[in-house]
Scaffold this motif. Structure first.
Motif, PDB file in Angstrom:
ATOM      1  N   ILE A   1      10.121 -23.406 -33.602  1.00  0.00           N
ATOM      2  CA  ILE A   1      11.099 -22.647 -34.376  1.00  0.00           C
ATOM      3  C   ILE A   1      10.542 -22.378 -35.772  1.00  0.00           C
ATOM      4  CG2 ILE A   1      13.434 -22.627 -35.340  1.00  0.00           C
ATOM      5  CD1 ILE A   1      14.270 -24.563 -33.147  1.00  0.00           C
ATOM      6  N   ALA A   2      10.581 -21.121 -36.183  1.00  0.00           N
ATOM      7  CA  ALA A   2      10.236 -20.756 -37.558  1.00  0.00           C
ATOM      8  C   ALA A   2      11.529 -20.414 -38.285  1.00  0.00           C
ATOM      9  CB  ALA A   2       9.281 -19.567 -37.582  1.00  0.00           C
ATOM     10  N   VAL A   3      11.742 -21.055 -39.417  1.00  0.00           N
ATOM     11  CA  VAL A   3      12.954 -20.826 -40.209  1.00  0.00           C
ATOM     12  C   VAL A   3      12.547 -20.174 -41.526  1.00  0.00           C
ATOM     13  CG1 VAL A   3      14.919 -21.888 -41.356  1.00  0.00           C
ATOM     14  CG2 VAL A   3      14.125 -22.791 -39.162  1.00  0.00           C
ATOM     15  N   VAL A   4      13.058 -18.971 -41.753  1.00  0.00           N
ATOM     16  CA  VAL A   4      12.713 -18.210 -42.956  1.00  0.00           C
ATOM     17  C   VAL A   4      13.923 -18.163 -43.883  1.00  0.00           C
ATOM     18  CG1 VAL A   4      11.849 -16.015 -43.857  1.00  0.00           C
ATOM     19  CG2 VAL A   4      11.144 -16.797 -41.570  1.00  0.00           C
ATOM     20  N   GLY A   5      13.694 -18.435 -45.155  1.00  0.00           N
ATOM     21  CA  GLY A   5      14.758 -18.344 -46.153  1.00  0.00           C
ATOM     22  C   GLY A   5      14.382 -17.348 -47.235  1.00  0.00           C
ATOM     23  N   VAL A   6      15.336 -16.495 -47.603  1.00  0.00           N
ATOM     24  CA  VAL A   6      15.105 -15.506 -48.666  1.00  0.00           C
ATOM     25  C   VAL A   6      16.283 -15.563 -49.636  1.00  0.00           C
ATOM     26  CG1 VAL A   6      14.842 -13.060 -49.234  1.00  0.00           C
ATOM     27  CG2 VAL A   6      13.736 -13.990 -47.182  1.00  0.00           C
ATOM     28  N   HIS A   7      16.009 -15.970 -50.862  1.00  0.00           N
ATOM     29  CA  HIS A   7      17.070 -16.104 -51.858  1.00  0.00           C
ATOM     30  C   HIS A   7      17.565 -14.736 -52.325  1.00  0.00           C
ATOM     31  CE1 HIS A   7      14.484 -14.941 -55.272  1.00  0.00           C
ATOM     32  NE2 HIS A   7      13.531 -15.692 -54.719  1.00  0.00           N
TER      33      HIS A   7
ATOM     34  N   GLN B   1       9.749 -16.681 -51.806  1.00  0.00           N
ATOM     35  CA  GLN B   1      10.279 -16.563 -53.161  1.00  0.00           C
ATOM     36  C   GLN B   1       9.607 -15.420 -53.903  1.00  0.00           C
ATOM     37  OE1 GLN B   1      10.907 -20.422 -55.214  1.00  0.00           O
ATOM     38  NE2 GLN B   1       9.830 -21.313 -53.474  1.00  0.00           N
ATOM     39  N   GLY B   2      10.379 -14.785 -54.747  1.00  0.00           N
ATOM     40  CA  GLY B   2       9.866 -13.683 -55.549  1.00  0.00           C
ATOM     41  C   GLY B   2      11.027 -12.847 -56.038  1.00  0.00           C
ATOM     42  N   GLU B   3      11.031 -12.521 -57.310  1.00  0.00           N
ATOM     43  CA  GLU B   3      12.153 -11.799 -57.903  1.00  0.00           C
ATOM     44  C   GLU B   3      11.779 -10.346 -58.188  1.00  0.00           C
ATOM     45  OE1 GLU B   3      14.150 -14.024 -61.020  1.00  0.00           O
ATOM     46  OE2 GLU B   3      13.214 -15.873 -60.306  1.00  0.00           O
ATOM     47  N   GLY B   4      12.794  -9.556 -58.533  1.00  0.00           N
ATOM     48  CA  GLY B   4      12.567  -8.153 -58.846  1.00  0.00           C
ATOM     49  C   GLY B   4      13.535  -7.254 -58.107  1.00  0.00           C
TER      50      GLY B   4
ATOM     51  N   LEU C   1       7.154 -10.741 -51.153  1.00  0.00           N
ATOM     52  CA  LEU C   1       7.410 -11.707 -50.085  1.00  0.00           C
ATOM     53  C   LEU C   1       6.482 -11.486 -48.896  1.00  0.00           C
ATOM     54  CD1 LEU C   1       9.770 -12.351 -51.907  1.00  0.00           C
ATOM     55  CD2 LEU C   1      11.293 -12.286 -49.929  1.00  0.00           C
ATOM     56  N   PHE C   2       6.197 -10.228 -48.597  1.00  0.00           N
ATOM     57  CA  PHE C   2       5.270  -9.940 -47.498  1.00  0.00           C
ATOM     58  C   PHE C   2       3.878 -10.492 -47.816  1.00  0.00           C
ATOM     59  CE2 PHE C   2       2.086  -7.202 -45.469  1.00  0.00           C
ATOM     60  CZ  PHE C   2       2.450  -7.355 -44.138  1.00  0.00           C
ATOM     61  N   ASN C   3       3.414 -10.254 -49.038  1.00  0.00           N
ATOM     62  CA  ASN C   3       2.092 -10.757 -49.426  1.00  0.00           C
ATOM     63  C   ASN C   3       2.057 -12.277 -49.439  1.00  0.00           C
ATOM     64  OD1 ASN C   3       0.991  -8.188 -49.740  1.00  0.00           O
ATOM     65  ND2 ASN C   3       1.667  -8.026 -51.875  1.00  0.00           N
ATOM     66  N   SER C   4       3.140 -12.885 -49.898  1.00  0.00           N
ATOM     67  CA  SER C   4       3.219 -14.341 -49.907  1.00  0.00           C
ATOM     68  C   SER C   4       3.133 -14.898 -48.490  1.00  0.00           C
ATOM     69  CB  SER C   4       4.529 -14.781 -50.566  1.00  0.00           C
ATOM     70  OG  SER C   4       4.695 -16.176 -50.500  1.00  0.00           O
ATOM     71  N   LEU C   5       3.762 -14.207 -47.561  1.00  0.00           N
ATOM     72  CA  LEU C   5       3.768 -14.655 -46.166  1.00  0.00           C
ATOM     73  C   LEU C   5       2.400 -14.491 -45.508  1.00  0.00           C
ATOM     74  CD1 LEU C   5       5.282 -15.602 -43.619  1.00  0.00           C
ATOM     75  CD2 LEU C   5       6.012 -13.225 -43.271  1.00  0.00           C
ATOM     76  N   VAL C   6       1.833 -13.302 -45.599  1.00  0.00           N
ATOM     77  CA  VAL C   6       0.580 -13.042 -44.874  1.00  0.00           C
ATOM     78  C   VAL C   6      -0.608 -13.773 -45.493  1.00  0.00           C
ATOM     79  CG1 VAL C   6       1.383 -10.819 -44.013  1.00  0.00           C
ATOM     80  CG2 VAL C   6       0.100 -10.908 -46.166  1.00  0.00           C
ATOM     81  N   ASN C   7      -0.470 -14.181 -46.753  1.00  0.00           N
ATOM     82  CA  ASN C   7      -1.563 -14.913 -47.400  1.00  0.00           C
ATOM     83  C   ASN C   7      -1.439 -16.424 -47.238  1.00  0.00           C
ATOM     84  OD1 ASN C   7      -3.008 -12.663 -48.394  1.00  0.00           O
ATOM     85  ND2 ASN C   7      -1.554 -12.440 -50.091  1.00  0.00           N
TER      86      ASN C   7
ATOM     87  N   GLU D   1      12.554  -3.334 -53.288  1.00  0.00           N
ATOM     88  CA  GLU D   1      11.253  -3.018 -52.689  1.00  0.00           C
ATOM     89  C   GLU D   1      10.115  -3.805 -53.334  1.00  0.00           C
ATOM     90  OE1 GLU D   1      10.967   1.213 -50.908  1.00  0.00           O
ATOM     91  OE2 GLU D   1      12.033   1.448 -52.820  1.00  0.00           O
ATOM     92  N   GLU D   2      10.264  -4.142 -54.605  1.00  0.00           N
ATOM     93  CA  GLU D   2       9.273  -5.011 -55.247  1.00  0.00           C
ATOM     94  C   GLU D   2       9.259  -6.373 -54.573  1.00  0.00           C
ATOM     95  OE1 GLU D   2       9.782  -3.153 -59.783  1.00  0.00           O
ATOM     96  OE2 GLU D   2      10.641  -5.105 -59.257  1.00  0.00           O
ATOM     97  N   ARG D   3      10.432  -6.875 -54.277  1.00  0.00           N
ATOM     98  CA  ARG D   3      10.523  -8.180 -53.626  1.00  0.00           C
ATOM     99  C   ARG D   3       9.959  -8.131 -52.210  1.00  0.00           C
ATOM    100  NH1 ARG D   3      15.821 -11.291 -53.450  1.00  0.00           N
ATOM    101  NH2 ARG D   3      14.288 -12.875 -52.857  1.00  0.00           N
TER     102      ARG D   3
END
Length: 369
Positions: A2-8, A61-64, A73-79, A67-69
């Motif tokens: 199970i992968a659990v993803v959280g986005v504030h 995590q990432g604010e803005g 978040l995509f870059n944070s995930l794939v990296n 579309e900035e977020r």
């Protein structure tokens, strides 16, 4: 696995945080709650114990602005190789988000689906959106001093969701239709005393699709099984969940549900503390039939424009529409609920002026009730 993803959601700037306190609705919080919900569900319903090493938490995590977020978040995930491995190899993906995180998560999920990093043919995927700013905040907050003078573009952008013709709203609607068509089970939970987001916004009243389940969180200290207002909202939500129209009732009753923005009262930030909210999303994923995997169904997304004040005469017409709907009156369970509402209406003695106004508006329908 199970992968659990959280986005504030959207966090106020540091100046405001120093007054209001640090936000508690973090991505880590949502991951922890959803993980507990998954464990609880499998053990209580199926007698299966899910071990910690079977769950990978991915707190993004990432604010803005929205579309900035999505990009951050995509870059944070794939990296993050560990996160990517867990996401791609997962049998189940449980995604939890709050407030502004709802459009962010929707656009991000679409990107992951497009790039085949999420595969609905072999993965069960759920999106839980708590108090999502889908049609914007309460319109009256647009003149808030916090928004006008202290906040950045990210806060002001939230009001663009009030108009379905705005660029960001159209991108959100397009991505929402896409993930629903691809089979993502989407659970929309609003809060009855939300200080920021109207119920119609959190549950996206203008969108219809079999993969949507709607619900409402109610703070325990205001809940009463015999409360007319709670009962009629629950009834309208049930109509939507079985594919029937609520004839606009949920939209026109939302304005009386606002919590106090300047007190601890209100559910915008208490909704994500309740474990049962997350359990509903897990149950929705595993206990409802899969839609769209063979023959994709398009979502019906109506145009929407939030108004500072809704026409008060629409509410009784919405109720009349419900009573005149033969699909409701001919259903033995739903028709019995309508009869129960009559009893509750007769004994309802609302304390606030806003609620007394609601009872007054519904008075002409007493004969039907």
């Amino acid at each position: 696995k199970i992968a659990v993803v959280g986005v504030h959601g959207w966090f106020p700037m540091k100046l405001v945080r120093s007054v209001m306190g640090e936000p508690t609705g973090t991505s880590e919080k949502f991951c922890e709650q959803m993980s507990m919900a998954a464990k609880y569900y499998f053990e209580s319903e199926h007698g299966v114990k899910i071990h910690d090493n079977s769950i990978t938490m991915i707190p993004l995590q990432g604010e803005g602005k929205v579309e900035e977020r999505v990009d951050k978040l995509f870059n944070s995930l794939v990296n993050n190789p560990a996160w990517m491995s867990a996401l791609i190899s997962a049998d189940v993906i449980l995604w939890a988000t709050h407030s502004q995180g709802t459009p962010v998560s929707t656009l991000l999920l679409r990107r992951l689906l497009d790039r085949e990093l999420v595969n609905v043919q072999r993965q069960a995927v759920s999106l839980l959106a708590m108090a999502g700013i889908c049609y914007g905040p309460f319109p009256t907050l647009k003149g808030s001093l916090i928004v006008k003078y202290f906040e950045a573009d990210a806060a002001r952008e939230l009001f663009e969701f009030m108009d379905s013709n705005s660029t960001i709203s159209q991108k959100f609607a397009d991505s929402l239709g896409y993930i629903l068509r691809r089979g993502i089970k989407t659970t929309l939970i609003g809060s009855m005393q939300d200080q920021v987001v109207p119920l119609y916004s959190a549950i996206m009243t203008g969108t219809s699709h079999p993969n949507i389940l709607r619900g409402m969180y109610i703070d325990s200290h205001i809940y009463s099984q015999d409360d007319f207002l709670i009962s009629i909202i629950s009834f309208a939500l049930r109509l939507r969940n079985v594919g029937l129209s609520d004839h606009g009732l949920l939209t026109h009753i939302s304005e009386v549900l606002a919590g106090n923005l300047y007190s601890l009262e209100g559910g915008h930030s208490t909704i994500y503390e309740e474990l049962d909210v997350y359990v509903i999303a897990v149950r929705h994923l595993f206990e409802t039939a899969p839609f769209d995997l063979i023959t994709p169904m398009e979502a019906k997304i109506d145009p929407f424009q939030s108004k500072v004040r809704l026409n008060p005469f629409y509410l009784p017409w919405a109720m009349r529409g419900i009573f005149d709907d033969t699909r409701i009156s001919n259903d033995p369970i739903l028709s019995q609920e309508l009869k129960n509402l009559k009893v509750l209406y007769d004994s309802w003695s609302p304390a606030s002026a806003k609620l007394r106004e609601i009872k007054f508006r519904l008075e002409p329908l007493k004969a039907k009730l």
